[in-house]
Write a protein that holds these residues in place. Structure first.
Motif, short mmCIF file in Angstrom:
data_model
loop_
_atom_site.label_atom_id
_atom_site.label_comp_id
_atom_site.label_asym_id
_atom_site.label_seq_id
_atom_site.Cartn_x
_atom_site.Cartn_y
_atom_site.Cartn_z
N VAL A 181 0.83 -1.20 0.00
CA VAL A 181 0.00 0.00 0.00
C VAL A 181 0.87 1.25 0.00
CG1 VAL A 181 -1.77 1.29 1.25
CG2 VAL A 181 -1.80 -1.22 1.27
N THR A 182 0.63 2.11 -0.97
CA THR A 182 1.21 3.44 -0.97
C THR A 182 0.04 4.40 -0.81
OG1 THR A 182 3.01 2.74 -2.40
CG2 THR A 182 2.58 5.09 -2.29
N LEU A 215 -0.06 10.79 1.16
CA LEU A 215 1.26 10.98 1.74
C LEU A 215 2.30 11.15 0.64
CD1 LEU A 215 1.23 8.25 4.54
CD2 LEU A 215 0.81 10.70 4.78
N PHE A 216 3.49 11.58 1.02
CA PHE A 216 4.60 11.72 0.10
C PHE A 216 4.85 10.39 -0.61
CE2 PHE A 216 9.18 11.14 -0.61
CZ PHE A 216 9.41 12.18 -1.51
N GLN A 217 5.01 10.43 -1.93
CA GLN A 217 5.26 9.23 -2.72
C GLN A 217 6.67 8.70 -2.43
OE1 GLN A 217 3.15 7.60 -4.88
NE2 GLN A 217 4.73 6.08 -5.19
N VAL A 264 11.26 4.03 -3.37
CA VAL A 264 11.41 2.60 -3.63
C VAL A 264 10.93 1.74 -2.46
CG1 VAL A 264 13.26 2.75 -5.34
CG2 VAL A 264 13.83 2.72 -2.92
N TYR A 265 9.91 2.19 -1.77
CA TYR A 265 9.32 1.37 -0.72
C TYR A 265 7.84 1.71 -0.62
CZ TYR A 265 9.80 5.53 2.26
OH TYR A 265 9.73 6.79 2.78
N SER A 266 7.08 0.87 0.05
CA SER A 266 5.66 1.16 0.24
C SER A 266 5.44 1.61 1.67
CB SER A 266 4.82 -0.09 -0.06
OG SER A 266 5.14 -1.13 0.82
N HIS A 267 4.34 2.31 1.90
CA HIS A 267 4.02 2.77 3.25
C HIS A 267 3.63 1.61 4.16
CE1 HIS A 267 3.20 6.75 1.17
NE2 HIS A 267 4.16 7.01 2.04
N ALA A 268 3.01 0.59 3.59
CA ALA A 268 2.53 -0.54 4.39
C ALA A 268 2.47 -1.79 3.53
CB ALA A 268 1.14 -0.24 4.96
N SER A 269 2.54 -2.92 4.21
CA SER A 269 2.33 -4.22 3.56
C SER A 269 1.28 -4.96 4.38
CB SER A 269 3.63 -5.03 3.53
OG SER A 269 4.61 -4.37 2.79
N VAL A 270 0.28 -5.48 3.70
CA VAL A 270 -0.78 -6.22 4.37
C VAL A 270 -0.66 -7.69 3.98
CG1 VAL A 270 -3.29 -6.47 4.66
CG2 VAL A 270 -2.29 -4.19 4.30
#
Length: 134
Positions: free
Chosen positions: A5-6, A10-12, A15-21
């Motif tokens: 999840v990005t 929020l700021f883009q 090379v990482y996502s904000h969260a992983s579900v």
């Protein structure tokens, strides 16, 4: 199995996502910090955070294989670097981004710290990964 999840508001992240579900019932591996030691316990890359990051990632790959996972299934990492200089942290992050860990992209935190557990150690990475069904 893994939803990355990005958050649009929020700021883009580069090379990482904000969260992983991860769906309930999925097997997870919580890996101890990977360190820049070779199989004989000797420090690799003394004084060189980039070389140490490469060794840490090689060791992390071994940890992942041992539990039946790989870089593509890593959902979160914490990257510790002994430095207060953004340039040094960025050089380590460049190694992480080139490693395949950012394929997800996974959720990550990059931290500058005062010291780590082994004399001369400059880099350590902890990880959480999904262990796919065989």
């Amino acid at each position: 199995m893994i939803k990355r999840v990005t958050v649009p508001s929020l700021f883009q992240p580069p090379v990482y996502s904000h969260a992983s579900v991860v769906e309930a019932g999925t097997r997870l591996a919580f890996l101890a910090g990977s360190v820049p030691l070779d199989a004989d316990g000797k420090l690799v890359g003394e004084g060189d955070p980039v070389r140490q990051a490469q060794q840490v990632l090689a060791n992390l790959g071994e940890q992942l294989r041992a539990v039946g996972s790989d870089f593509a299934h890593v959902v979160a990492t914490d990257v510790y670097v002994v430095s207060s200089e953004p340039r040094v942290l960025s050089s380590v992050w460049d190694v992480v981004a080139a490693s395949g860990l950012s394929t997800g992209p996974h959720s990550s935190t990059l931290l500058g710290v005062a010291c780590l557990g082994y004399t001369g150690q400059l880099v350590e990475i902890t990880a959480t990964a999904v262990v796919p069904e065989p």
